[in-house]
Every structure is written in structure tokens, then in C-alpha cells.
Design a protein around this motif. Sequence first.
Motif, PDB file in Angstrom:
ATOM      1  N   ALA A  16       1.187  -1.733   0.010  1.00 44.56           N
ATOM      2  CA  ALA A  16       0.201   0.645   0.071  1.00 44.56           C
ATOM      3  C   ALA A  16       1.123   1.257   0.365  1.00 44.56           C
ATOM      4  N   SER A  17       0.045   1.930  -0.474  1.00 45.99           N
ATOM      5  CA  SER A  17       1.331   3.726  -0.993  1.00 45.99           C
ATOM      6  C   SER A  17       0.336   4.531   0.096  1.00 45.99           C
ATOM      7  N   PRO A  18       0.285   4.399   1.909  1.00 51.28           N
ATOM      8  CA  PRO A  18      -0.077   5.656   2.421  1.00 51.28           C
ATOM      9  C   PRO A  18       1.479   6.604   2.560  1.00 51.28           C
ATOM     10  N   ALA A  19       0.502   7.999   2.785  1.00 53.19           N
ATOM     11  CA  ALA A  19       1.843   9.053   3.596  1.00 53.19           C
ATOM     12  C   ALA A  19       2.492   8.875   4.254  1.00 53.19           C
ATOM     13  N   GLU A  20       3.801   8.645   4.915  1.00 55.88           N
ATOM     14  CA  GLU A  20       4.408   8.892   5.892  1.00 55.88           C
ATOM     15  C   GLU A  20       4.723  10.170   6.724  1.00 55.88           C
ATOM     16  N   PRO A  21       4.136  10.032   7.868  1.00 52.84           N
ATOM     17  CA  PRO A  21       3.967  11.519   8.620  1.00 52.84           C
ATOM     18  C   PRO A  21       5.539  12.080   8.617  1.00 52.84           C
ATOM     19  N   ALA A  22       6.338  11.178   9.042  1.00 53.39           N
ATOM     20  CA  ALA A  22       7.653  11.562   9.448  1.00 53.39           C
ATOM     21  C   ALA A  22       8.592  10.884   8.582  1.00 53.39           C
ATOM     22  N   ARG A  23      10.049  11.359   8.114  1.00 45.58           N
ATOM     23  CA  ARG A  23      10.510  10.631   6.827  1.00 45.58           C
ATOM     24  C   ARG A  23      11.608  10.700   7.153  1.00 45.58           C
ATOM     25  N   PRO A  24      12.057   9.554   7.678  1.00 45.86           N
ATOM     26  CA  PRO A  24      13.783   9.359   8.109  1.00 45.86           C
ATOM     27  C   PRO A  24      14.734   9.539   6.954  1.00 45.86           C
ATOM     28  N   ALA A  25      15.847   9.090   6.908  1.00 45.35           N
ATOM     29  CA  ALA A  25      17.618   9.604   5.989  1.00 45.35           C
ATOM     30  C   ALA A  25      16.563   8.913   5.274  1.00 45.35           C
ATOM     31  N   PHE A  26      17.115   9.245   3.879  1.00 43.45           N
ATOM     32  CA  PHE A  26      17.492   8.666   2.401  1.00 43.45           C
ATOM     33  C   PHE A  26      18.936   7.327   3.427  1.00 43.45           C
ATOM     34  N   GLN A  27      18.470   5.939   2.671  1.00 46.23           N
ATOM     35  CA  GLN A  27      19.445   5.301   3.045  1.00 46.23           C
ATOM     36  C   GLN A  27      20.391   4.671   1.453  1.00 46.23           C
ATOM     37  N   PRO A  28      20.813   5.284   0.585  1.00 45.75           N
ATOM     38  CA  PRO A  28      21.290   5.242  -0.336  1.00 45.75           C
ATOM     39  C   PRO A  28      21.665   3.485  -0.762  1.00 45.75           C
ATOM     40  N   VAL A  29      21.586   2.889  -1.944  1.00 47.47           N
ATOM     41  CA  VAL A  29      22.007   1.542  -2.628  1.00 47.47           C
ATOM     42  C   VAL A  29      23.360   1.845  -3.583  1.00 47.47           C
ATOM     43  N   THR A  30      24.401   1.441  -3.083  1.00 45.76           N
ATOM     44  CA  THR A  30      25.763   1.514  -4.053  1.00 45.76           C
ATOM     45  C   THR A  30      25.578   0.953  -5.371  1.00 45.76           C
ATOM     46  N   ILE A  31      25.935   2.729  -6.361  1.00 48.48           N
ATOM     47  CA  ILE A  31      25.665   1.771  -7.324  1.00 48.48           C
ATOM     48  C   ILE A  31      27.415   1.463  -8.364  1.00 48.48           C
ATOM     49  N   ARG A  32      27.051   0.376  -8.659  1.00 50.54           N
ATOM     50  CA  ARG A  32      27.976  -0.645  -9.637  1.00 50.54           C
ATOM     51  C   ARG A  32      27.088  -0.512 -11.565  1.00 50.54           C
ATOM     52  N   THR A  33      25.748  -0.670 -11.310  1.00 49.74           N
ATOM     53  CA  THR A  33      25.401  -1.540 -12.906  1.00 49.74           C
ATOM     54  C   THR A  33      24.183   0.065 -12.939  1.00 49.74           C
ATOM     55  N   ALA A  34      23.909  -0.399 -14.406  1.00 47.81           N
ATOM     56  CA  ALA A  34      23.157   0.379 -14.767  1.00 47.81           C
ATOM     57  C   ALA A  34      21.599   0.257 -13.644  1.00 47.81           C
ATOM     58  N   ARG A  35      21.628  -0.982 -13.639  1.00 49.82           N
ATOM     59  CA  ARG A  35      20.489  -1.479 -13.113  1.00 49.82           C
ATOM     60  C   ARG A  35      20.436  -0.836 -11.650  1.00 49.82           C
ATOM     61  N   ASP A  36      21.492  -1.058 -11.198  1.00 50.37           N
ATOM     62  CA  ASP A  36      22.016  -0.366  -9.471  1.00 50.37           C
ATOM     63  C   ASP A  36      21.228   1.477  -9.735  1.00 50.37           C
ATOM     64  N   ALA A  37      21.745   1.803 -11.133  1.00 47.81           N
ATOM     65  CA  ALA A  37      21.409   3.022 -11.044  1.00 47.81           C
ATOM     66  C   ALA A  37      19.759   3.711 -11.458  1.00 47.81           C
ATOM     67  N   VAL A  38      19.358   2.753 -11.911  1.00 46.97           N
ATOM     68  CA  VAL A  38      17.425   2.679 -12.146  1.00 46.97           C
ATOM     69  C   VAL A  38      17.133   2.524  -9.740  1.00 46.97           C
ATOM     70  N   THR A  39      17.399   1.752  -9.796  1.00 50.03           N
ATOM     71  CA  THR A  39      17.050   1.132  -8.209  1.00 50.03           C
ATOM     72  C   THR A  39      17.398   1.872  -7.593  1.00 50.03           C
ATOM     73  N   ALA A  40      18.508   3.169  -7.666  1.00 49.94           N
ATOM     74  CA  ALA A  40      18.878   3.992  -6.774  1.00 49.94           C
ATOM     75  C   ALA A  40      17.862   4.946  -6.992  1.00 49.94           C
TER      76      ALA A  40
END
Length: 222
Positions: free
Chosen positions: A93-117
Amino acid sequence: MSESVSVRCPVCRRAHLFAAQCYPCACGAPVAPPLDPGAAAAPVTQRSWDEEWVTVRCAVCDRPAQWPRPELGCPCGTVLRIPVAGVDDAAPASPAEPARPAFQPVTIRTARDAVTAAALYLRWLGHRDVRRAELRAPSGVALAASGLLAQVDPTVRPAEPRDVECLWLAAMTESAACVYFTLAGYTDEARARADCLGVPLFVLDLTGTPQPVNDHADALTA
């Protein structure tokens, strides 16, 4: 850290030890797709956006979210899709979050990683229904969410004015907002065109963190 399982390539019969990558839940807890050690890995012969994502519930807060389905590249050249156990078939489901934590990135090694990020960043911004768009992007991959169209360009060529204009026109056709992500940055002309059209521009660094390039991107992040 997720548990490791033994994976055998059905093509060359090599055995590998594989552990699924952990991703950050909105609550901050690490989440990893649970691997099925009793099922055989299957070669990826064709790609479907729906098959590349799996819904997993966080063990801490029970929140469902979609994460990339685990894959392993064998030295023989075969890409293996790793079986996942005990996951939800339905999208979260897609409820809006009342408080947003810090963004946790995903290391980019491939083009697929860039899309995931980029997809993870859009979800962090509140767009929970991110999916691959039916639109064929001039370069890279197009993502869509409710009222939003995004382009992710993982090439080494800086985006040009035409790239920004094509995204903006496609978004206008869908009556949606738009946002552009790229690894190689933008030409001065592309940035000027984006400022004129109101397109947020981001550069993905190799840590997987989108960096705002213009005021529209700053406003979207805020």
C-alpha cells in the motif's frame, strides 16, 4: 546481514555462495529478501519489470515494500535469478508517511543499480507505486508513479536539452510531473532548459544518493 545460500549455475554447474543485499526499510531496519535454499536458480533469458521486483515485509515494523529481486552473475556469463521464499504477491500500500527518515542509498555498480537507486529515492519522497513506465525513453529507463514520470540515464553522456524536452513533453501528455536522474550530469543548455520548463534535475553519485542540480530539485526534495 542476510544468510548465505549455495547456488549452482544450471549452465556451467559452478557452485556459488550467495547472500541477498539488505535494503533500508522506512523505519530504519535492514530488510533482505528471504532466500529459498531448496529451489534452483533460473537463468534470466528475458526481463520483465514485474519479475525484477519482490514485495517483502519488514520483520521489525511489518511494513511491506518492493525491493529488487536477487540476482547473481556467474563467470560463465549467465545471470541467475535467485528464488525467494515467503514473500507477498501483492504490491504494498502507499500511505504517506507522517515523518521521513534519512534516505539510505544503494551503491551504484551497474546501470540496474542506478535505476534501483532512483526508484528508492522516489519511494523515499513518498511515491510508493513506482514502476517501470510503458514509455520508451530516448536513453536510459523511464519510471512512473501516480502523477509522476521519471527518466534514469545511466550512460556516461551528459544529458542534453533534447533529453529534458522529451521527458517534459511525455509528462505533459500524461498530465504528470517529471524528474530527471543521470550519472553523467547535464550540459549548461540542458540545465537552462530544465529551469525554464520546471523539470527537477538530479545527479546520481556512486553511493546511490541523488544530488539536486537545480532549484526545482531542491524544492522536490524539501
